[in-house]
Design a protein around this motif. Structure first.
Motif, PDB file in Angstrom:
ATOM      1  N   GLU A  94       7.885  -5.580  -3.694  1.00 49.02           N
ATOM      2  CA  GLU A  94       7.073  -5.282  -2.512  1.00 49.02           C
ATOM      3  C   GLU A  94       7.410  -3.911  -1.944  1.00 49.02           C
ATOM      4  OE1 GLU A  94       6.537  -9.864  -0.809  1.00 49.02           O
ATOM      5  OE2 GLU A  94       8.093  -8.550  -0.002  1.00 49.02           O
ATOM      6  N   ALA A  95       8.709  -3.590  -1.883  1.00 52.39           N
ATOM      7  CA  ALA A  95       9.125  -2.286  -1.360  1.00 52.39           C
ATOM      8  C   ALA A  95       8.543  -1.166  -2.209  1.00 52.39           C
ATOM      9  CB  ALA A  95      10.645  -2.197  -1.326  1.00 52.39           C
ATOM     10  N   LEU A  96       8.580  -1.350  -3.525  1.00 53.51           N
ATOM     11  CA  LEU A  96       8.053  -0.331  -4.437  1.00 53.51           C
ATOM     12  C   LEU A  96       6.538  -0.213  -4.332  1.00 53.51           C
ATOM     13  CD1 LEU A  96      10.195  -1.053  -7.635  1.00 53.51           C
ATOM     14  CD2 LEU A  96      10.492   0.774  -5.965  1.00 53.51           C
ATOM     15  N   GLY A  97       5.881  -1.266  -3.829  1.00 52.31           N
ATOM     16  CA  GLY A  97       4.422  -1.269  -3.754  1.00 52.31           C
ATOM     17  C   GLY A  97       3.845  -0.779  -2.438  1.00 52.31           C
ATOM     18  N   VAL A  98       4.687  -0.356  -1.504  1.00 47.66           N
ATOM     19  CA  VAL A  98       4.184   0.141  -0.214  1.00 47.66           C
ATOM     20  C   VAL A  98       3.349   1.405  -0.444  1.00 47.66           C
ATOM     21  CG1 VAL A  98       4.842   1.102   2.032  1.00 47.66           C
ATOM     22  CG2 VAL A  98       6.098  -0.843   1.086  1.00 47.66           C
ATOM     23  N   ARG A  99       2.161   1.439   0.170  1.00 44.25           N
ATOM     24  CA  ARG A  99       1.210   2.532  -0.076  1.00 44.25           C
ATOM     25  C   ARG A  99       0.846   3.247   1.219  1.00 44.25           C
ATOM     26  NH1 ARG A  99      -3.229  -0.751  -3.590  1.00 44.25           N
ATOM     27  NH2 ARG A  99      -4.190   1.303  -3.723  1.00 44.25           N
ATOM     28  N   TRP A 100       0.608   4.546   1.086  1.00 38.89           N
ATOM     29  CA  TRP A 100       0.227   5.354   2.247  1.00 38.89           C
ATOM     30  C   TRP A 100      -1.074   4.865   2.864  1.00 38.89           C
ATOM     31  CZ3 TRP A 100       4.023   7.919   4.133  1.00 38.89           C
ATOM     32  CH2 TRP A 100       4.978   8.518   3.307  1.00 38.89           C
ATOM     33  N   SER A 101      -2.000   4.444   2.017  1.00 31.05           N
ATOM     34  CA  SER A 101      -3.303   3.996   2.526  1.00 31.05           C
ATOM     35  C   SER A 101      -3.217   2.683   3.285  1.00 31.05           C
ATOM     36  CB  SER A 101      -4.286   3.839   1.361  1.00 31.05           C
ATOM     37  OG  SER A 101      -3.828   2.882   0.427  1.00 31.05           O
ATOM     38  N   ARG A 102      -2.081   1.994   3.189  1.00 30.51           N
ATOM     39  CA  ARG A 102      -1.892   0.723   3.892  1.00 30.51           C
ATOM     40  C   ARG A 102      -1.077   0.897   5.179  1.00 30.51           C
ATOM     41  NH1 ARG A 102      -4.869   0.357  -0.174  1.00 30.51           N
ATOM     42  NH2 ARG A 102      -5.035  -1.568  -1.408  1.00 30.51           N
ATOM     43  N   ILE A 103      -0.754   2.124   5.504  1.00 31.13           N
ATOM     44  CA  ILE A 103       0.044   2.398   6.700  1.00 31.13           C
ATOM     45  C   ILE A 103      -0.862   2.962   7.793  1.00 31.13           C
ATOM     46  CG2 ILE A 103       1.975   3.690   7.665  1.00 31.13           C
ATOM     47  CD1 ILE A 103       3.129   3.798   4.811  1.00 31.13           C
ATOM     48  N   ASP A 104      -0.856   2.317   8.938  1.00 31.01           N
ATOM     49  CA  ASP A 104      -1.670   2.735  10.081  1.00 31.01           C
ATOM     50  C   ASP A 104      -0.722   3.287  11.152  1.00 31.01           C
ATOM     51  OD1 ASP A 104      -3.286   3.045  12.278  1.00 31.01           O
ATOM     52  OD2 ASP A 104      -4.320   1.126  12.054  1.00 31.01           O
ATOM     53  N   PHE A 105      -0.547   4.605  11.152  1.00 34.78           N
ATOM     54  CA  PHE A 105       0.365   5.235  12.108  1.00 34.78           C
ATOM     55  C   PHE A 105      -0.174   5.168  13.532  1.00 34.78           C
ATOM     56  CE2 PHE A 105       1.858   7.204   8.160  1.00 34.78           C
ATOM     57  CZ  PHE A 105       3.237   7.111   8.322  1.00 34.78           C
ATOM     58  N   ASP A 106      -1.503   5.083  13.693  1.00 30.60           N
ATOM     59  CA  ASP A 106      -2.098   5.038  15.030  1.00 30.60           C
ATOM     60  C   ASP A 106      -1.819   3.700  15.717  1.00 30.60           C
ATOM     61  OD1 ASP A 106      -3.137   7.609  14.816  1.00 30.60           O
ATOM     62  OD2 ASP A 106      -4.962   6.878  13.828  1.00 30.60           O
ATOM     63  N   ASN A 107      -1.941   2.621  14.939  1.00 30.14           N
ATOM     64  CA  ASN A 107      -1.724   1.287  15.496  1.00 30.14           C
ATOM     65  C   ASN A 107      -0.351   0.711  15.146  1.00 30.14           C
ATOM     66  OD1 ASN A 107      -4.387   0.889  16.725  1.00 30.14           O
ATOM     67  ND2 ASN A 107      -5.143   0.911  14.612  1.00 30.14           N
ATOM     68  N   ASN A 108       0.472   1.533  14.490  1.00 29.56           N
ATOM     69  CA  ASN A 108       1.843   1.132  14.148  1.00 29.56           C
ATOM     70  C   ASN A 108       1.892  -0.172  13.350  1.00 29.56           C
ATOM     71  OD1 ASN A 108       3.196   3.327  15.435  1.00 29.56           O
ATOM     72  ND2 ASN A 108       2.778   2.348  17.406  1.00 29.56           N
ATOM     73  N   GLN A 109       1.207  -0.163  12.213  1.00 25.68           N
ATOM     74  CA  GLN A 109       1.186  -1.325  11.332  1.00 25.68           C
ATOM     75  C   GLN A 109       1.291  -0.888   9.874  1.00 25.68           C
ATOM     76  OE1 GLN A 109      -2.527  -3.308  12.285  1.00 25.68           O
ATOM     77  NE2 GLN A 109      -1.517  -4.673  13.754  1.00 25.68           N
ATOM     78  N   VAL A 110       1.853  -1.779   9.063  1.00 29.17           N
ATOM     79  CA  VAL A 110       1.895  -1.538   7.623  1.00 29.17           C
ATOM     80  C   VAL A 110       1.525  -2.835   6.910  1.00 29.17           C
ATOM     81  CG1 VAL A 110       4.389  -1.987   7.622  1.00 29.17           C
ATOM     82  CG2 VAL A 110       3.336  -0.867   5.648  1.00 29.17           C
ATOM     83  N   LEU A 111       0.579  -2.731   5.985  1.00 30.69           N
ATOM     84  CA  LEU A 111       0.112  -3.891   5.231  1.00 30.69           C
ATOM     85  C   LEU A 111       0.859  -3.972   3.906  1.00 30.69           C
ATOM     86  CD1 LEU A 111      -1.858  -6.242   4.617  1.00 30.69           C
ATOM     87  CD2 LEU A 111      -3.470  -4.522   3.761  1.00 30.69           C
ATOM     88  N   ILE A 112       1.458  -5.124   3.647  1.00 30.68           N
ATOM     89  CA  ILE A 112       2.149  -5.364   2.377  1.00 30.68           C
ATOM     90  C   ILE A 112       1.204  -6.168   1.490  1.00 30.68           C
ATOM     91  CG2 ILE A 112       4.223  -6.297   1.287  1.00 30.68           C
ATOM     92  CD1 ILE A 112       4.750  -4.071   3.327  1.00 30.68           C
ATOM     93  N   ASP A 113       0.591  -5.528   0.512  1.00 32.90           N
ATOM     94  CA  ASP A 113      -0.384  -6.232  -0.322  1.00 32.90           C
ATOM     95  C   ASP A 113      -0.335  -5.820  -1.791  1.00 32.90           C
ATOM     96  OD1 ASP A 113      -1.489  -3.692  -0.277  1.00 32.90           O
ATOM     97  OD2 ASP A 113      -3.547  -4.391   0.055  1.00 32.90           O
ATOM     98  N   THR A 114       0.672  -5.041  -2.160  1.00 35.14           N
ATOM     99  CA  THR A 114       0.784  -4.581  -3.545  1.00 35.14           C
ATOM    100  C   THR A 114       2.232  -4.704  -4.005  1.00 35.14           C
ATOM    101  OG1 THR A 114      -0.975  -2.956  -3.137  1.00 35.14           O
ATOM    102  CG2 THR A 114       0.347  -2.666  -5.143  1.00 35.14           C
ATOM    103  N   LYS A 115       2.414  -5.070  -5.251  1.00 31.76           N
ATOM    104  CA  LYS A 115       3.754  -5.128  -5.806  1.00 31.76           C
ATOM    105  C   LYS A 115       3.802  -4.337  -7.109  1.00 31.76           C
ATOM    106  CE  LYS A 115       2.961  -9.497  -8.286  1.00 31.76           C
ATOM    107  NZ  LYS A 115       3.359 -10.928  -8.410  1.00 31.76           N
ATOM    108  N   ILE A 116       4.995  -3.932  -7.500  1.00 27.83           N
ATOM    109  CA  ILE A 116       5.192  -3.187  -8.740  1.00 27.83           C
ATOM    110  C   ILE A 116       5.957  -4.056  -9.728  1.00 27.83           C
ATOM    111  CG2 ILE A 116       6.167  -1.119  -9.804  1.00 27.83           C
ATOM    112  CD1 ILE A 116       3.880  -0.579  -7.841  1.00 27.83           C
ATOM    113  N   ILE A 117       5.378  -4.253 -10.901  1.00 28.64           N
ATOM    114  CA  ILE A 117       6.039  -5.026 -11.952  1.00 28.64           C
ATOM    115  C   ILE A 117       6.286  -4.129 -13.155  1.00 28.64           C
ATOM    116  CG2 ILE A 117       4.963  -7.159 -11.183  1.00 28.64           C
ATOM    117  CD1 ILE A 117       3.065  -6.916 -13.605  1.00 28.64           C
ATOM    118  N   GLU A 118       7.072  -4.616 -14.074  1.00 25.74           N
ATOM    119  CA  GLU A 118       7.384  -3.845 -15.278  1.00 25.74           C
ATOM    120  C   GLU A 118       6.691  -4.454 -16.484  1.00 25.74           C
ATOM    121  OE1 GLU A 118      11.279  -3.391 -18.043  1.00 25.74           O
ATOM    122  OE2 GLU A 118      11.547  -2.699 -15.968  1.00 25.74           O
TER     123      GLU A 118
END
Length: 270
Positions: A94-118
């Motif tokens: 989940e940490a590796l999957g954090v995306r800039w497009s999912r971060i809302d700096f105006d409303n101070n929120q971050v959406l966790i919806d992507t993960k990185i697998i090998e």
């Protein structure tokens, strides 16, 4: 008799019950297939008692230990991965999957919806983004903690600097991802695990697993007075039972408060 002797050799190798359970499942299924196809008259595993699971308790850092870790690793390229995992209790993927497009700096929120697998292909390993979380509860929106917001801005500046420094060698494929190396590539999950151990050894810190940063987050939340139901939502557990089974032993403050309530009822004092 042979099965029990086999299990005993596993115990003698200092393996846990969960290891034997995995062997038990594979072997029982194989013998069950042989029974169904009339290769054998009965399944001997029906006469074997399935080992009970170990009750898992994760290791975790104290508040001081965590602060020391974050301070010493501040200049490491993987610092942002460590910080996100520790502050949000994110799983490694989940940490590796954090995306800039999912971060809302105006409303101070971050959406966790992507993960990185090998994935492996032709003996090569690749980090692959997947927009399918472990459970429905794993897809969650979290508040943007000020310390995280500041670290994200610094990470963005680093990525821009790396682009200018490495030019054509810098990958443009994963520009939407926060946790990239100096060449703009996604980290392999195994690299995160291994590099974390290198950092702990380098700085002489007590050894824990990378996943124990998630346990550290939970333990600090509970010790700070957070109820288990809130910890469940923060960590993205699918059921409160999962949270309780892992962390109930840490919730001593709520037990003490419950005891105080009962004492006040007995004495008539509130």
């Amino acid at each position: 008799r042979q099965i029990n002797d086999f299990y005993k050799t596993i115990w003698d190798d200092n393996c846990v019950a969960n290891t034997i359970i995995r062997y038990h499942g594979v072997l029982r299924n194989a013998f069950q297939h042989a029974f169904r196809t009339e290769m054998i008259e009965s399944n001997p595993f029906d006469k074997i008692e399935r080992p009970r699971k170990n009750k898992f308790r994760g290791s975790f850092y104290s508040e001081d230990e965590l602060q020391t870790l974050l301070k010493l690793t501040k200049d490491d390229p993987m610092y942002i991965v460590i910080l996100l995992s520790a502050m949000y209790g994110l799983r490694r993927s989940e940490a590796l999957g954090v995306r800039w497009s999912r971060i809302d700096f105006d409303n101070n929120q971050v959406l966790i919806d992507t993960k990185i697998i090998e994935k492996r292909e032709n003996k090569k390993r690749f980090a692959v983004p997947v927009e399918e979380m472990k459970t429905k509860s794993s897809r969650r929106t979290l508040p943007l903690i000020p310390v995280i917001a500041e670290a994200l801005k610094e990470q963005k500046e680093k990525q821009e600097a790396w682009k200018k420094l490495f030019k054509r060698s810098y990958s443009r494929e994963f520009t939407d991802y926060v946790c990239t190396n100096q060449l703009g590539e996604l980290y392999l999950p195994d690299y995160v695990t291994n590099h974390f151990q290198v950092l702990l050894e380098k700085y002489g810190l007590r050894k824990i697993r990378f996943h124990d940063l998630r346990h550290t987050c939970a333990s600090l939340l509970i010790k700070g007075g957070m109820q288990l139901i809130n910890v469940k939502d923060y960590l993205g557990h699918s059921e409160i039972g999962i949270t309780a089974n892992i962390y109930a032993h840490l919730d001593e403050s709520s037990k003490a408060a419950s005891a105080d309530v009962m004492q006040s009822i007995f004495t008539g004092k509130k």
